[in-house]
Enzyme design. Structure first.
Site, PDB file in Angstrom:
ATOM      1  N   GLU A 165       0.775  -1.245   0.000  1.00 13.22           N
ATOM      2  CA  GLU A 165       0.000   0.000   0.000  1.00 13.22           C
ATOM      3  C   GLU A 165       0.804   1.292   0.000  1.00 13.22           C
ATOM      4  OE1 GLU A 165      -3.046  -0.100   2.997  1.00 13.22           O
ATOM      5  OE2 GLU A 165      -4.219  -1.520   1.834  1.00 13.22           O
ATOM      6  N   GLU A 378      -6.519  -7.992   0.300  1.00 17.73           N
ATOM      7  CA  GLU A 378      -7.230  -7.503   1.488  1.00 17.73           C
ATOM      8  C   GLU A 378      -8.614  -7.044   1.062  1.00 17.73           C
ATOM      9  OE1 GLU A 378      -5.266  -4.647   4.070  1.00 17.73           O
ATOM     10  OE2 GLU A 378      -3.312  -5.506   3.581  1.00 17.73           O
TER      11      GLU A 378
HETATM   12  C1  BGP Z   1      -4.811  -1.762   5.071  1.00 18.38           C
HETATM   13  C2  BGP Z   1      -3.530  -2.340   5.609  1.00 18.38           C
HETATM   14  C3  BGP Z   1      -3.675  -3.364   6.653  1.00 18.38           C
HETATM   15  C4  BGP Z   1      -4.906  -3.237   7.498  1.00 18.38           C
HETATM   16  C5  BGP Z   1      -6.130  -2.711   6.822  1.00 18.38           C
HETATM   17  C6  BGP Z   1      -7.235  -2.222   7.732  1.00 18.38           C
HETATM   18  O1  BGP Z   1      -4.606  -0.443   4.737  1.00 18.38           O
HETATM   19  O2  BGP Z   1      -2.754  -2.915   4.587  1.00 18.38           O
HETATM   20  O3  BGP Z   1      -2.472  -3.454   7.344  1.00 18.38           O
HETATM   21  O4  BGP Z   1      -4.729  -2.985   8.786  1.00 18.38           O
HETATM   22  O5  BGP Z   1      -5.862  -1.676   5.933  1.00 18.38           O
HETATM   23  O6  BGP Z   1      -6.931  -0.952   8.213  1.00 18.38           O
HETATM   24  P1  BGP Z   1      -7.013  -0.595   9.746  1.00 18.38           P
HETATM   25  O7  BGP Z   1      -6.125  -1.554  10.421  1.00 18.38           O
HETATM   26  O8  BGP Z   1      -6.521   0.800   9.861  1.00 18.38           O
HETATM   27  O9  BGP Z   1      -8.424  -0.738  10.116  1.00 18.38           O
END
Ligand code: BGP
Length: 478
Positions: A165, A378
């Protein structure tokens, strides 16, 4: 309806610092996330990365649960500072041994590893040495680390993702990177870091192509398609501008080896453009990607923002409370675009728009523009799950979110998009990047709170059983 192909990969994702714990154990030294999360524990009461979900000690149990769900793949990341505690130099035998055992455990169950080389957790030693990603020297050190890991697992790992990301790192740079206070107002550095990451990404792509027989590599991009707030031409153009700076700016690097002209022009006019040295773009072109791994949670919305609006440049806000509507602001680039809430979509408690059509739209759009295979590394719903006194978690809302997104993938595939894998976030509950552990995503509940790690016991949520059926029926029984 089109069926998922027989060899479609079903699984889920995690990242090292968010799930492993054992932050300073067996020779591992701190990463920048250990430092950042220690601070957010002190300031906001969110759990630190010290124990996280204690996957380091529970990995066998976790892999067995993944196998019980029927996973054919698992996307996870390797912690650089577990393998090289100082970033470079001497390898930490116990650290690499953990990943050998994890990968062997996965392969025993026939679970294909998708390995991410970097998921926000730079070795702290490299920050201390030269401020990490802020300095070009990072590229050579990343190459040193990546080469070792790729060589180590080249016979066991076919799918590699490089950097997680970059787009999100640019938006939320102080969360994803350690940025000293005095530099936080220098927005050009966001794009400089990103440029160094482009070089690191390309280097890793070349390494996979050179070292891994049949290896396939791509970036894992945080991606949100951008809709115009209205059909007013100036809003439609603003959405295109936002797409160019927030999406194409990365995709064009990965697949065309160029910086998107419109985005670069905007950055240059505003003294934000990265310094690009001779030879950089050649390296970027040589490090081509075989596929795109997409992290999709939400779509975004943009509207026009005239230069004369008097507004200042700003980046994405965040919702720290988990109360809808408490997001702290929207990215604004006067004369280019301003992000805003989409009035047509419901959101999660943290103000992320829920939009399965957005995934279909993103897949169609990216595939038409670049014609490369896609995978989801994801996708998921962050929620306040409740453990009932009977030890159950009834997460119907998560099932409904995931079901709608699987349907969206299917529709995109019917229109010809090639999709290889679906790895929702997350296999098990873990430390959120921005909201502690109370914001949960997993199929497996991890019994801990932000201030009490308890025993991190694993409990199967309703979504666990739902996903098991989905996988068993290869996406037919939703
Ligand atoms: C993405 C990341 C993850 C993850 C997810 C959810 O941006 O790659 O690492 O955590 O988002 O985001 P958050 O943890 O802020 O809810």
């Amino acid at each position: 309806m089109k069926q998922f192909p027989k060899n479609f990969l079903w699984g889920a994702a995690t990242s090292a610092y968010q799930v492993e714990g054992a932050a300073l154990l067996d020779g591992k030294k701190a990463s920048q996330q250990d430092v950042i999360n220690e601070k957010s524990f002190e300031e906001k009461g969110f759990a630190s990365a010290e124990i996280a979900s204690d996957h380091y000690h529970h990995y066998k149990e976790d892999v067995a649960l993944m196998a019980e769900m029927g996973f054919s793949t698992y996307r996870f990341s390797i912690s650089w500072s577990r393998v090289f505690p100082d970033g470079v130099g001497e390898v930490n035998e116990k650290g690499i041994e953990f990943y050998r055992k994890l990968i062997d455990e996965l392969l025993t169950y026939g679970i294909e590893p998708i390995v991410t080389l970097y998921h926000y957790d730079l070795p702290w030693a490299l920050f201390e040495k030269y401020q990490g990603w802020l300095d070009r020297r990072i590229v050579a050190d990343f190459e040193y680390y990546a080469k070792f890991v790729i060589n180590e697992f080249k016979d066991k790992v076919k799918y590699w993702t490089t950097i997680n990301e970059q787009s999100i790192i640019v938006q939320y740079w102080t969360q994803k990177c350690y940025i000293p206070k005095e530099l936080q107002s220098q927005n050009q550095l966001r794009y400089q870091i990103n440029h160094h990451m482009n070089l690191a990404h390309a280097t890793a792509c070349k390494l996979v192509h050179d070292l891994v027989p049949d290896g396939l590599v791509g970036a894992a991009l945080g991606y949100a398609p951008i809709y115009p707030l209205t059909s007013k031409p100036e809003d439609v153009l603003a959405a295109l501008n936002a797409h160019d700076l927030r999406n194409a700016f990365y995709l064009d690097i990965y697949f065309k080896g160029i910086y998107t002209e419109s985005a670069m022009t905007y950055l240059q006019e505003n003294h934000l453009a990265p310094i690009v040295e001779p030879g950089d773009m050649d390296l970027i072109r040589e490090g081509y990607s075989d596929f795109l791994a997409l992290n999709y949670y939400a779509s975004e919305c943009a509207k026009a923002c005239p230069k004369e609006s008097g507004k200042a440049i700003r980046y994405s806000g965040v919702n720290l409370s988990g109360k809808k509507g408490e997001i702290s602001g929207f990215e604004t680039h006067p004369g280019f675009y301003e992000m805003c809430k989409n009035p047509h979509l419901d959101t999660t408690d943290w103000d992320w728009a829920i939009d399965p059509f957005g995934l279909e739209y993103a897949f169609r759009d990216i595939y038409t523009r670049y014609n490369k295979p896609l995978m989801i590394t994801e996708n998921g719903l962050g929620a306040f799950d409740e453990l009932t006194p009977e030890g159950k978690v009834h997460d119907e809302y998560r099932i409904s979110y995931l079901r709608d997104h699987v349907k969206a993938i299917k529709r995109a595939m019917e229109k010809g998009v090639e999709v290889w894998a679906y790895c929702p976030w997350s296999a098990l509950d873990l430390l959120s990047t921005s909201n502690g552990v109370k914001k949960r995503y997993g199929f497996i509940y991890v019994d801990r709170t932000d201030d009490d790690p308890k025993d991190c016991a694993r409990i199967k949520k309703d979504s666990f059983y739902w996903y098991q059926k989905v996988i068993q029926s290869n996406g037919e029984n939703l």
